[in-house]
Every structure is written in C-alpha cells, then in structure tokens.
Write a protein that holds these residues in place. Structure first.
Motif, mmCIF file in Angstrom:
data_model
loop_
_atom_site.group_PDB
_atom_site.id
_atom_site.type_symbol
_atom_site.label_atom_id
_atom_site.label_comp_id
_atom_site.label_asym_id
_atom_site.label_seq_id
_atom_site.Cartn_x
_atom_site.Cartn_y
_atom_site.Cartn_z
ATOM 1 N N MET A 34 0.540 4.241 -2.594
ATOM 2 C CA MET A 34 0.486 5.631 -2.136
ATOM 3 C C MET A 34 1.485 6.488 -2.895
ATOM 4 O O MET A 34 1.171 7.598 -3.343
ATOM 5 C CB MET A 34 0.758 5.694 -0.633
ATOM 6 C CG MET A 34 0.869 7.094 -0.051
ATOM 7 S SD MET A 34 2.579 7.742 -0.002
ATOM 8 C CE MET A 34 3.340 6.658 1.207
ATOM 9 N N GLN A 40 3.601 14.877 3.344
ATOM 10 C CA GLN A 40 2.334 14.168 3.170
ATOM 11 C C GLN A 40 2.567 12.671 3.047
ATOM 12 O O GLN A 40 1.801 11.858 3.592
ATOM 13 C CB GLN A 40 1.597 14.688 1.930
ATOM 14 C CG GLN A 40 0.180 14.155 1.796
ATOM 15 C CD GLN A 40 -0.687 14.522 2.994
ATOM 16 O OE1 GLN A 40 -0.809 15.674 3.370
ATOM 17 N NE2 GLN A 40 -1.289 13.503 3.635
ATOM 18 N N ALA A 41 3.643 12.281 2.354
ATOM 19 C CA ALA A 41 3.967 10.853 2.231
ATOM 20 C C ALA A 41 4.278 10.251 3.597
ATOM 21 O O ALA A 41 3.880 9.111 3.891
ATOM 22 C CB ALA A 41 5.138 10.660 1.273
ATOM 23 N N HIS A 43 -0.456 6.340 8.528
ATOM 24 C CA HIS A 43 -1.871 5.955 8.476
ATOM 25 C C HIS A 43 -2.026 4.549 7.896
ATOM 26 O O HIS A 43 -2.848 3.753 8.383
ATOM 27 C CB HIS A 43 -2.660 6.962 7.638
ATOM 28 C CG HIS A 43 -2.835 8.281 8.325
ATOM 29 N ND1 HIS A 43 -3.278 9.412 7.658
ATOM 30 C CD2 HIS A 43 -2.631 8.668 9.610
ATOM 31 C CE1 HIS A 43 -3.324 10.434 8.515
ATOM 32 N NE2 HIS A 43 -2.949 9.994 9.701
ATOM 33 N N ILE A 44 -1.251 4.259 6.853
ATOM 34 C CA ILE A 44 -1.306 2.935 6.234
ATOM 35 C C ILE A 44 -0.905 1.857 7.244
ATOM 36 O O ILE A 44 -1.575 0.827 7.376
ATOM 37 C CB ILE A 44 -0.373 2.888 4.996
ATOM 38 C CG1 ILE A 44 -0.965 3.707 3.854
ATOM 39 C CG2 ILE A 44 -0.117 1.446 4.553
ATOM 40 C CD1 ILE A 44 -0.005 3.948 2.702
ATOM 41 N N ASN A 85 0.949 9.776 5.329
ATOM 42 C CA ASN A 85 0.220 8.674 4.695
ATOM 43 C C ASN A 85 0.773 7.314 5.114
ATOM 44 O O ASN A 85 0.021 6.365 5.342
ATOM 45 C CB ASN A 85 0.278 8.801 3.172
ATOM 46 C CG ASN A 85 -0.487 9.999 2.648
ATOM 47 O OD1 ASN A 85 -1.226 10.650 3.394
ATOM 48 N ND2 ASN A 85 -0.318 10.309 1.376
ATOM 49 N N ARG A 109 0.820 -1.216 0.000
ATOM 50 C CA ARG A 109 0.000 0.000 0.000
ATOM 51 C C ARG A 109 0.855 1.267 0.000
ATOM 52 O O ARG A 109 0.434 2.308 -0.523
ATOM 53 C CB ARG A 109 -0.949 -0.025 1.200
ATOM 54 C CG ARG A 109 -1.975 -1.136 1.071
ATOM 55 C CD ARG A 109 -2.919 -1.218 2.249
ATOM 56 N NE ARG A 109 -3.732 -2.431 2.182
ATOM 57 C CZ ARG A 109 -4.636 -2.782 3.095
ATOM 58 N NH1 ARG A 109 -4.830 -1.995 4.162
ATOM 59 N NH2 ARG A 109 -5.322 -3.907 2.963
ATOM 60 N N ILE A 133 0.752 9.808 -5.388
ATOM 61 C CA ILE A 133 1.285 11.175 -5.207
ATOM 62 C C ILE A 133 1.841 11.718 -6.509
ATOM 63 O O ILE A 133 1.685 12.892 -6.836
ATOM 64 C CB ILE A 133 2.362 11.178 -4.098
ATOM 65 C CG1 ILE A 133 1.695 10.951 -2.731
ATOM 66 C CG2 ILE A 133 3.139 12.494 -4.085
ATOM 67 C CD1 ILE A 133 2.669 10.833 -1.577
#
Length: 419
Positions: free
Chosen positions: A258, A303-304, A310-311, A307, A254, A262
C-alpha cells in the motif's frame, strides 16, 4: 547613532569545547560496545538530567523544571518584556542510541551561552536552553510528549498517567527521579531553533554541509493486535487454523505494498512484533505489532491510515482471526516559519556553507513548539545516514558548522527588540 556591529558578528564558538562536552555527556548511559542508552525517566536519564542542570547552573543560567519534567535554563536579557529566544531538543535516547541525536541540540545551546559569556556580551532578549521530556517515545508514547504537553496539545494528567511497556507510570517515574517540577517554562517565545543531526543520508550523499529544514512530515503510529487461536503446529492443518502470526505477516506485507502504491513520499515501518505464546511448535493465538506511517502530505497520510485499517479487517476475514487497532500517536505535517527558515539559509550561506532545503523525516520537539511560536531547524550530516544506532556519527567539523549557524541565528534574534 546606529551601531554597525551586531552580536552575531562578534560571537565565536569553541569547537573543541563543544566536542569535549558531547563526548563527556556520552559517558552517561554508555553502552559496552559504544553508543548510549538513556531511556526517558530511567536512572541513566536522571544522571543525564542532573549533569545538564549542573552545567546550566555553572553557566549562571536560571533553571526551571515544569510539571512534565521539561528543563529550562535561562540567560536573562536586558528587556524582560521582549520575549525569549529558545534553543531546544532532548537528552533521552532509544535503547541503542548514539551520542548526537537530541543531545547535540541541547549541548550546542549551552555552547552558544558559553560563547556569549566568553565575549562578555549582554543581549536585549533572554535566551533559554530547553531539554524536553520523552522526545523519543521509546519508553512512553507518544513521542515528543514533553513538548506536546508544554504547548497544550496533551493534558498534563493524561501524560502523567501514561504507562510504559515495563508497566511503570510516567508520573510515578518523574517523581522517583526528582524531576516532577512545578514551575512554568517560557510563555513568550520570540523564536525557537533546534540543531539536530539529519538522521538520514541526503546531506552526506549530496555533499551538503547544512540542511535547511522547511518542515516535518506527518507521523501516524498504530498498534495492531490480531486475536487468533493457539493450536498444535504439527497436527492442525493450515486451512483449519486461526493463525495470528500469519495474519500479522499478511497485514505487514500488504501495508508495505500500500505504501509503495501511494508513492515514494509514503513511508511504512513495522518496528515491533510480539507473538503469544511465543513457542516454536504452537500456532500463535495473539500477535501485537506496530505500524509507523509517515508522509509530508496530510491528505496522503490520512488515506494511508484508512487503507491500513481496511487491510487489517480484510486479512482478519481471510484468516479467521479478529483485529483491534489502537492509535499510539498522530501528528499532522508541520511547516516551519518561513522567515526563520530563510534566516537559517541566509546565515549558513553567508558563513560560506553549502545548503539544501529538505523536510525532516523524523519527528522533533520543534514541530510542537511551532504550534505556539515561530520555529526552525538546522540539520548537519549523519555519517552513512545512520541514527538510532550505536554507530551514529557526525564529524567534529559538521558539529562545529551547525553550532556556528545556531549561534549566529540565536544571537541575531536575541538582539532584536519588539517594536
């Protein structure tokens, strides 16, 4: 009376001498099937350091070693107050490294010094050749550690207390090999230049001779540990498992998705993964792996990072596991000094070489030095875009072109005086 001939017009490198220098140095830590292994602060890298110091002293340089083991060899100029022009890189490698990554920048620096000596030229400014400690980060994290400490971005004691995967403490290893110095490196850096192989395929693919590096993309390294529960692989239904291996694979998959979402500038790599107990017929109770995120945009990289966390948390919830995350390294994107970048481009073009501006995908000591001084980089092509590999290769002609550009830049900056 104005002098119309500059030092840069007179200096000429000896390409054959440069190639011999690189090949001879490549025998230190040589691997049986080619390539080099000189992990930071190992016996092989100590041998490389000893040889580098010997070569520096042979050129009459004043050698200083600072408290993190960075090596500085300085050729004096006429005006000590005019600052120094620094040429730098590193001599440590990854475990399956090549002859050119890092080493080129240091040995090309020595070739510039030798060329100045050949021409019996004195410069107003001093010139310093630097070899920074643990640039690769292959044994101790973070990477670029020596240059980071040098510019004040990491506390010396924190760096010395860093522990490698083999359990060895950096400060202890530095003392063991005899490179725990006490002197200071140059503090008044007028300009910093780093010659490096591209380590990517762009220059070769576009048939470009010199890469003009405008900056370095941001880098964010994470270590993720998944905590599960070991179980028999033949008797435990999948639905009843807390499988750390499965969770790790899902996070990696994932995270790649992601990165693609992006955009093409976002890079993601999982380079290491360890399972425990690491048995073919046992469900893994623990998985430890790394994620390397890179992007030339600082906002996109942040942001990565968000993310990714969160993943990891979402996968843990789905698989009945628990995750912990640790940041190994985090460096924002760097833009190099515009004046020096333009100077690299103009110098290469005046020499008749084709050029292309590009961002560096890899981290370099130059991005650390850019925090405290004007900095720029010169890239030369990597055959097949291969690096961190025993098949790493850059042609002698490309090596000579890059070193010629470096010599012109360094000698030109070295004759500039403070107003």
């Amino acid at each position: 009376m104005q002098c119309t001939t500059s030092i840069a017009d007179i200096i000429t490198i000896d390409a054959a001498r440069l190639i011999r220098s690189i090949q001879d140095f490549g025998r230190i830590g040589a691997l049986p099937n080619g390539g080099v292994c000189r992990l930071a602060l190992t016996d092989a890298e100590k041998a490389g350091r000893d040889e580098l110091v010997r070569r520096m002293q042979g050129l009459g340089l004043t050698v200083r070693i600072d408290s993190i083991g960075n090596i500085f060899g300085t050729r004096p100029g006429r005006d000590a107050s005019a600052g120094t022009v620094m040429i730098g890189s590193h001599i440590d490698t990854v475990s399956t490294g090549g002859l050119y990554d890092g080493t080129l920048g240091v040995l090309a620096g020595l070739e510039v010094i030798a060329a100045l000596d050949d021409a019996r030229l004195e410069t107003p400014r001093t010139i310093t050749v630097a070899a920074f400690t643990n640039e690769e980060g292959a044994r101790f994290q973070p990477d670029m550690l020596g240059s980071l400490v040098f510019v004040g971005g990491m506390a010396l004691q924190d760096a010395l207390n860093t522990t490698a995967g083999d359990g060895m403490r950096l400060g202890t290893e530095l003392k063991r090999i005899g490179y725990a110095g006490s002197e200071e490196g140059p503090q008044d850096i007028a300009a910093y230049f780093e010659l490096h192989i591209e380590q990517g395929p762009v220059l070769e693919a576009e048939n470009v001779q010199i890469g003009v590096v405008s900056g370095v993309q941001g880098i964010s390294w994470h270590e993720i540990t998944v905590h599960g529960r070991s179980a028999h692989a033949g008797t435990t239904p999948i639905a009843l498992r807390s499988d750390a291996g499965l969770a790790a694979c899902l996070i990696v998959q994932r995270a790649y998705e992601m990165a693609r979402a992006i955009g093409s500038d976002q890079l993601m790599t999982t380079g290491t993964m360890r399972l425990k107990p690491d048995l073919v017929n046992v469900v893994a109770e623990e998985a430890v792996f790394t994620v390397d995120l890179r992007n030339p945009s600082g906002d996109a990289l942040k942001q990565a990072d968000i993310n990714l966390l969160h993943i990891a948390e979402a996968v843990a919830a789905e698989t009945g596991t628990r995750v912990t995350c640790r940041t190994l390294a985090r460096f924002d994107p760097v833009i190099f000094d515009k004046r020096l970048v333009a100077s690299v481009e103009k110098t290469a073009q005046n020499l008749g070489y084709s050029t292309r501006r590009l961002h560096s995908g890899a981290g370099h000591d130059a991005q650390m030095i850019a925090r405290v001084a004007p900095a720029a980089m010169i890239f030369v092509p990597s055959a097949g875009g291969i690096s961190h590999n025993i098949r790493e290769f850059t042609s002698p002609d490309d090596l000579a072109r890059g070193t010629t550009v470096l010599a012109q830049l360094v000698s030109g900056q070295a004759e500039l005086m403070k107003e």
